[in-house]
Structure formats: C-alpha cells, structure tokens
Design a protein around this motif. Sequence first.
Motif, mmCIF file in Angstrom:
data_model
loop_
_atom_site.group_PDB
_atom_site.id
_atom_site.type_symbol
_atom_site.label_atom_id
_atom_site.label_comp_id
_atom_site.label_asym_id
_atom_site.label_seq_id
_atom_site.Cartn_x
_atom_site.Cartn_y
_atom_site.Cartn_z
ATOM 1 N N GLN A 1 31.057 40.003 37.988
ATOM 2 C CA GLN A 1 30.539 38.792 37.354
ATOM 3 C C GLN A 1 29.492 39.130 36.291
ATOM 4 N N LEU A 2 28.651 40.124 36.568
ATOM 5 C CA LEU A 2 27.665 40.583 35.589
ATOM 6 C C LEU A 2 28.361 41.049 34.318
ATOM 7 N N ASN B 1 29.732 38.062 32.431
ATOM 8 C CA ASN B 1 28.635 37.342 31.774
ATOM 9 C C ASN B 1 28.152 38.078 30.527
ATOM 10 N N ALA C 1 20.480 45.989 35.864
ATOM 11 C CA ALA C 1 20.759 45.643 37.262
ATOM 12 C C ALA C 1 20.764 46.881 38.169
ATOM 13 N N LYS D 1 23.251 45.500 30.347
ATOM 14 C CA LYS D 1 23.092 44.588 31.490
ATOM 15 C C LYS D 1 23.294 45.321 32.816
ATOM 16 N N ALA D 2 24.224 46.262 32.844
ATOM 17 C CA ALA D 2 24.446 47.042 34.063
ATOM 18 C C ALA D 2 23.224 47.893 34.386
ATOM 19 N N GLU E 1 29.645 40.811 42.447
ATOM 20 C CA GLU E 1 28.484 40.515 41.593
ATOM 21 C C GLU E 1 28.499 41.375 40.342
ATOM 22 N N LEU E 2 28.898 42.643 40.492
ATOM 23 C CA LEU E 2 28.988 43.533 39.333
ATOM 24 C C LEU E 2 30.053 43.040 38.358
ATOM 25 N N MET F 1 23.917 45.883 44.828
ATOM 26 C CA MET F 1 24.734 44.871 44.169
ATOM 27 C C MET F 1 26.167 44.986 44.676
#
Length: 119
Positions: A8-9, A12, A62, A58-59, A5-6, A1
């Motif tokens: 943004q994760l 979110n 992912a 969420k992390a 992107e991290l 990742m």
Amino acid sequence: MQIEELAQLVENALDELKAKDVVRIDVREHTSVTDFMVIASGTSNRHVNALSDNVVEKAKEAGRKPLGVEGKGSGEWVLVDLGDVVVHVMQPATREFYDLERLWQSAESRREQQQRPVE
C-alpha cells in the motif's frame, strides 16, 4: 511493517506522483522470490525515474531500504526491489511489450479464459 502495508505504501507513493495504471499482483503462489509485484506506467523517462525515486524515498522513510534499483539510466523500465514487494515502473510501450500482468496472472485465470465461449 506488514507486507500488505508495504504494498500500500508503494501504491500511495506512485499515486502521489500521478503514476498511470497501477496494478498489484499477488504472486505468492507462483514464486518464492517476492510476494507482490506492483506495476505502473510513467509518461516519460523523467516521470518513470521520479516515480521510482519516490517509491525508494517513501520506503526508506518507513524503514525499508531497497535491496536494489535497476534501470534508472534509461528510464524505460525501473525495477525497485523491496524484497516482499517488487516494483516495476515502465513507459507504456515497454509495459505493453513485456506484458508482465499476463505473464504473472494465475493459472486459474488462464484456465477460465480458455474455457470462456467465443462470442
């Protein structure tokens, strides 16, 4: 990742639980500790803890296990260290007091503010 992107994760995950005033600060030119700081406010101790828990969850989903989580006991300020992204979730009074946005803004921004004429 990728780092973007991290970040943004994280944003979110915070938005999902209605975090207030989410700000991403690029600190790559100021420190080697992390690349981005994401700062958000929660409305209560429980909300701050729920927001930080959601970021961690969420992390992990992912494939990014946090390096550390600090401050969950009080719920005033929880820090989630994801390495490339450090997340600060605070209650509004704590956020206002420490004013991390001002602390980490770029030297150029400070110079621009100093050069603006007073109206």
